[in-house]
Enzyme design. Structure first.
Site, mmCIF file in Angstrom:
data_model
loop_
_atom_site.group_PDB
_atom_site.id
_atom_site.type_symbol
_atom_site.label_atom_id
_atom_site.label_comp_id
_atom_site.label_asym_id
_atom_site.label_seq_id
_atom_site.Cartn_x
_atom_site.Cartn_y
_atom_site.Cartn_z
ATOM 1 N N SER A 88 0.834 -1.204 0.000
ATOM 2 C CA SER A 88 0.000 0.000 0.000
ATOM 3 C C SER A 88 0.866 1.250 0.000
ATOM 4 C CB SER A 88 -0.902 0.014 1.238
ATOM 5 O OG SER A 88 -1.670 1.189 1.259
ATOM 6 N N ASP A 130 -7.840 -3.434 -0.401
ATOM 7 C CA ASP A 130 -8.566 -2.515 -1.263
ATOM 8 C C ASP A 130 -9.845 -2.157 -0.540
ATOM 9 O OD1 ASP A 130 -8.266 -1.217 -3.951
ATOM 10 O OD2 ASP A 130 -10.351 -1.850 -4.035
#
Ligand code: ITT
Length: 202
Positions: free
Chosen positions: A15, A74
């Site tokens: 991320s 996500d």
């Protein structure tokens, strides 16, 4: 290689979002594993139609690039009055957190129905493939204006059902208890512990 051998090399968090990384650092603190970050600025194209698909895309790609176990997230905000938008496009709704919130509040201006939910799909992969996939959800409502100093992203405008507080008004521990990512991590944790105790080959 089995999961323990991979874990000796560390666990990559796939991320670029420092808010997510901070939450995962806290969640993973109870596991004796070194947290690694993906290469700064690495962007994997999110071509999926669901949070789960995009999480899998990021996790597999970064795991193959790093040759390490990789956890991806996500996530996003789905607003009823906007037909579920911004949904998987939550990050692409506007260029910055400030502008994303401004756009959301502008589009919601006249809506009586403020209901919304956050979802987070987590995916853990090894370079050989997907190991764990889970999803967590948190119901709430879009506020009329931002409240609170904590958190990141849309946190100041999302009031969590049954609490009267936005995510930005919660401590990270309270956000974990009620939040989509914390709930997803609870599911992840029990599956991860199963993998560790079975010491399965991957
Ligand atoms: P990575 O893909 O690099 O992880 P990203 O920020 O692009 O980072 P997503 O594609 O999953 O992540 O987009 C999620 C969007 O929803 C992004 O704008 C986040 O800030 C927001 N978001 C996700 N979880 C959130 C949370 O817990 N609180 C507030 N906003 C959140």
């Amino acid at each position: 290689m089995n999961i323990s051998e991979y874990l000796d090399k560390g666990l990559v968090i796939a991320s670029n979002n420092s808010g997510k990384v901070l939450e995962f650092r806290k969640y993973l603190a109870e596991f004796p594993v070194q947290i690694l970050l993906q290469e700064a600025g690495l962007e994997i194209e999110e071509t999926g139609k669901s949070f789960a698909e995009n999480s899998r895309i990021k996790s597999l790609a970064v795991s193959k690039l790093t040759n390490c176990l990789t956890l991806a997230d996500d996530s996003g905000l789905c607003v009823s009055a906007l037909g579920g938008a911004p949904g998987v496009l939550s990050a692409r709704y506007a260029p910055t957190d400030f502008e994303r919130i401004r756009r959301l509040l502008t589009e919601m201006k006249d809506s009586k129905d403020r209901s919304a939910f956050f979802s987070a799909a987590l995916c853990l992969s090894s370079p050989e493939g997907v190991l764990i996939e889970v999803e967590g959800r948190c119901n709430g409502a879009i506020t009329n204006s931002p409240r609170g100093q904590g958190g990141f992203g849309y946190d100041p405008v999302f009031e969590v059902e049954g609490t009267g507080l936005t995510f930005a008004e919660m401590t990270i521990e309270t956000k974990r208890k009620y939040g989509h990512r914390g709930k997803a991590f609870q599911l992840f944790k029990s599956k991860f512990e199963d993998h560790l105790s079975n010491g399965r080959s991957l």
